[in-house]
Design an enzyme around this catalytic site. Structure first.
Site, PDB file in Angstrom:
ATOM      1  N   ALA A 110       0.802  -1.173  -0.122  1.00 23.60           N
ATOM      2  CA  ALA A 110       0.036   0.047  -0.100  1.00 23.60           C
ATOM      3  C   ALA A 110       0.921   1.417  -0.098  1.00 23.60           C
ATOM      4  O   ALA A 110       0.537   2.264  -0.572  1.00 23.60           O
ATOM      5  CB  ALA A 110      -0.906   0.153   1.262  1.00 23.60           C
ATOM      6  N   CYS A 111       2.156   0.941   0.661  1.00 21.09           N
ATOM      7  CA  CYS A 111       3.064   2.198   0.737  1.00 21.09           C
ATOM      8  C   CYS A 111       3.474   2.751  -0.895  1.00 21.09           C
ATOM      9  O   CYS A 111       4.114   3.717  -1.027  1.00 21.09           O
ATOM     10  CB  CYS A 111       3.991   2.007   1.683  1.00 21.09           C
ATOM     11  SG  CYS A 111       5.220   0.880   1.309  1.00 21.09           S
TER      12      CYS A 111
END
Length: 284
Positions: A158-159
């Site tokens: 997600a980062c």
């Protein structure tokens, strides 16, 4: 394949990871199989998913810092007494490192420290955090103390980074948890070889002889044996998308190839049961 967990009580812990929303699917799979589920959440987890969501899914009140009560059994001591196991999914790097040191500075860690039955954790963190030597050391310490680690995935996180640290798929978390509940002393670590699927015998570059065998029976049998604790090798010509990741699979095409791999696998299986020493066992 339907897995029956009726009569089983599962305590599900949720920590403050972006993948906390996947814990809803994990809870749903447990409920669908007939298990009773109670949830405990860290304050950080509540920033991602509301406790009301889990209460709607499980029909049980969620244990949080604010809901803990000593007038009922909704507290970090009593909630675990009726549970058969405790699975924390997702488990952040912060929680992993604190668990290994016995730190109990939030409601979930307090619950884990008071819990004396099987504990499973499903790590979820940035690649650098999960592969940091402190976290790696903590995971090793937890492993030798008989905590089951449900390995994370390598994927686009997600980062924005790509690498190890993605939460295992909810179905895989379900399988490894169900295994802890259904394991049999007879089948524990026993090597088993299962074959399945219709072979394809080549006639020429275009044509082949085969049959309609789907391999579904072999997949189900391999999964059932895995859930009983066996070390399963599945030799198959068919697709196997929904079986546990811990089942070792060998993809083959024709009968000769299947026979060769089967003979080799049986030779390995005849060596007998595997064993794994832990800090809490008497094995050398």
């Amino acid at each position: 394949m339907k897995i029956d967990l009726r009569g089983k009580n599962i305590l599900l812990g949720v920590t403050g990871s972006i993948s906390a929303y996947k814990a809803c699917e994990v809870a749903r799979l447990f409920i669908k199989s007939g298990a009773s589920v109670q949830v405990v959440m860290t304050p950080s987890a509540e920033r991602f998913v509301s406790s009301l969501t889990f209460e709607a899914l499980t029909r049980n009140q969620v244990l949080t810092e604010n809901s803990e009560s000593w007038a009922t059994k909704l507290n970090h001591i009593d909630i675990g007494k009726s549970a058969d196991l405790f699975v924390i999914a997702p488990t952040t790097a912060n929680t992993i490192n604190k668990l290994s040191k016995g730190i109990a500075d939030n409601i979930l860690l307090q619950t884990a420290l008071a819990f004396n039955k099987p504990l499973l954790i499903a790590p979820s963190a940035n690649t650098n955090m999960i592969e940091n030597h402190y976290t790696v050391g903590s995971l090793k310490m937890l492993t030798v103390n008989e905590v089951t680690i449900i390995s994370p995935q390598s994927k686009l996180l997600a980062c924005g980074d790509e690498g190890n640290g993605g939460l295992a798929e909810p179905l895989e978390i379900f399988y490894q948890t169900a295994k802890q509940l259904l394991i049999s002393d007879f089948w524990r670590d026993r090597k088993v070889v299962v074959t399945g699927g219709g072979t394809r015998e080549k006639i020429d570059d275009v044509r082949y002889l085969s049959n309609f065998s789907s391999g579904k029976m072999a997949n189900s049998l391999a999964t059932a044996l895995y859930l009983k604790g066996a070390d399963v090798c599945l030799i198959t010509t068919a697709n196997h998308p929904n079986i546990p990741n811990e089942i070792y699979t060998i993809d083959v095409e024709d009968a000769e190839e299947m026979m060769e791999y089967t003979i080799d696998s049986i030779r390995v299986a005849k060596k007998g049961k595997m064993s794994r020493a832990t800090m809490n066992s008497s094995q050398p």
